[in-house]
Design an enzyme around this catalytic site. Structure first.
Site, mmCIF file in Angstrom:
data_model
loop_
_atom_site.group_PDB
_atom_site.id
_atom_site.type_symbol
_atom_site.label_atom_id
_atom_site.label_comp_id
_atom_site.label_asym_id
_atom_site.label_seq_id
_atom_site.Cartn_x
_atom_site.Cartn_y
_atom_site.Cartn_z
ATOM 1 N N CYS A 247 52.994 -24.324 65.463
ATOM 2 C CA CYS A 247 51.477 -23.636 64.927
ATOM 3 C C CYS A 247 50.685 -23.764 66.290
ATOM 4 O O CYS A 247 51.466 -23.341 67.474
ATOM 5 C CB CYS A 247 50.690 -23.864 63.626
ATOM 6 S SG CYS A 247 49.336 -22.891 62.958
ATOM 7 N N HIS A 332 54.810 -22.137 59.700
ATOM 8 C CA HIS A 332 54.901 -23.390 59.351
ATOM 9 C C HIS A 332 55.577 -22.990 58.159
ATOM 10 O O HIS A 332 56.179 -22.883 56.833
ATOM 11 C CB HIS A 332 53.338 -23.600 58.517
ATOM 12 C CG HIS A 332 52.035 -23.589 58.688
ATOM 13 N ND1 HIS A 332 51.528 -24.444 58.714
ATOM 14 C CD2 HIS A 332 51.995 -22.957 59.114
ATOM 15 C CE1 HIS A 332 50.432 -24.740 59.861
ATOM 16 N NE2 HIS A 332 50.291 -23.413 59.926
ATOM 17 N N GLU A 334 57.036 -25.946 56.483
ATOM 18 C CA GLU A 334 56.862 -27.068 55.454
ATOM 19 C C GLU A 334 56.281 -25.669 54.383
ATOM 20 O O GLU A 334 56.402 -26.510 53.396
ATOM 21 C CB GLU A 334 55.822 -28.066 55.991
ATOM 22 C CG GLU A 334 54.087 -27.337 55.849
ATOM 23 C CD GLU A 334 54.325 -27.621 57.047
ATOM 24 O OE1 GLU A 334 52.791 -26.287 56.978
ATOM 25 O OE2 GLU A 334 55.451 -26.654 58.464
#
Length: 358
Positions: A247, A332, A334
């Site tokens: 990001c 993202h 995660e």
């Protein structure tokens, strides 16, 4: 009777009902299209300084628990929803969304037409807005909004203030905190990494002194061009260590290599953004939260090559370095909250570390 209003800089008014803290806040009004994950959205430091509109019509139905926070202290400026659930039902729930917002001093508004607001932001672009009492004079609030300058030190506001101790054993990864989500640390530790968290303004010399096997640059809020100290640090380590940027980290690596960034009209915020890996043809559904993007054309004069693009608007979603073990993604991997289609990228990072250590 209406008791709170959202007033935009252009004079548009949305009247509704108050929940959360009884305070007035100014911020950039944005929208997120996720159906779930409001607790992670609430606590994502990338939303620092923003009033977040959630497009899904019912928010708060599974409450708030102690496990799903992505930071210790949420820093959004406000929350806008169609309907807020006062009686959540979930075995992990410890409090309502209303109670959580009160605890953190964050105002909210419900009962407004969030679809109309989202369409406006989509067509006109994100704007400054203010959550205020229904009694406030609209013209006065608009005048105040036009004078308001949003802060440019947003990464500084949410970054760690000092170097943290290691959180695991194994490969040593220095995690540069630009506004990190706890989920990133969790992914690294689960893969046996010895994670050391450092502030955004850590110098290249200080990073290298920690003798990292790899460096990860996290997500974060604001304009990437404001993070000049981080950009200089990246320039000093890019040819010396394996790097993975997520990001904001993706944007800063790109800037450090000579590319350019620009502000998106309304950003990418949601858990259902399709991204194509142009090297493999694979398409993943990703979680995203960013208001800026890397200019694809500006990559031509750098040592970076494009690896991922957004299906919806063809914007840059990932790059890799042509000479060094450095790669970045705009989304993202995660998740937290969102799909886990791209969690394999953490394994790619570990593989790059191992190959570079041989």
């Amino acid at each position: 009777m209406y008791n709170r209003q959202l007033i935009l800089e252009d004079g548009t008014v949305y009247k509704g009902y108050a929940f959360g803290a009884d305070v007035e806040n100014v911020g950039e009004v944005v929208f997120n299209t996720s159906m779930t994950g409001y607790q992670e959205i609430l606590s994502d430091p990338s939303y620092n300084g923003q009033i977040v509109t959630l497009t899904y019509p019912l928010i708060g139905n599974y409450g708030i628990n102690r496990d799903d926070f992505e930071s210790m202290k949420p820093c959004i400026k406000g929350m806008v929803v169609k309907e807020v659930c006062a009686t959540p039902s979930n075995f992990r729930s410890e409090k309502t969304l209303d109670e959580a917002l009160k605890d953190f001093g964050i105002p909210g508004i419900y009962g407004i037409d969030t679809r109309a607001l989202t369409r406006k932001l989509r067509s006109k672009g994100v704007v400054k807005g203010c959550l205020v009492s229904i009694d406030r004079n609209v013209d006065e609030v608009v005048a105040e909004l036009k004078k308001t300058v949003l802060p440019t030190n947003q990464i500084e506001q949410v970054s760690s203030k000092s170097i943290s101790p290691a959180l695991g054993r194994g490969r040593r990864v220095v995690l540069v905190d630009l506004g990190m989500k706890i989920g990133i640390v969790r992914e690294l530790v689960s893969r046996g990494c010895d994670v050391i968290v450092v502030p955004y303004n850590t110098t290249a010399e200080e990073v290298l002194r920690l003798e990292p096997d790899g460096v990860m640059l996290t997500n974060g809020p604001g304009d990437p061009e404001d993070a000049k100290e981080s950009i200089e640090m990246i320039k000093g380590i890019i040819n010396k260590v394996t790097i993975f940027g997520i990001c904001m980290g993706h944007q800063l690596v790109s800037l450090a290599c000579g590319a350019k960034t620009y502000k998106l009209k309304f950003g990418h915020r949601g858990g259902n953004h399709p991204v194509k890996n142009i090297l493999t043809g694979r398409v993943d559904i990703t979680s995203q939260n960013h208001g800026y993007a890397v200019d694809i054309d500006s990559l031509n004069d750098t040592d970076l090559e494009l690896t991922h693009i957004a299906i919806n608007d063809r914007s840059c979603e990932g790059v890799r370095h042509k000479k060094y073990p450095v790669f970045t993604v705009q989304f993202h991997p995660e998740a937290a909250a969102g799909p886990h289609d791209t969690s394999y990228l953490f394994d790619e990072f570990i593989k790059n570390i191992d190959n570079n250590m041989k």
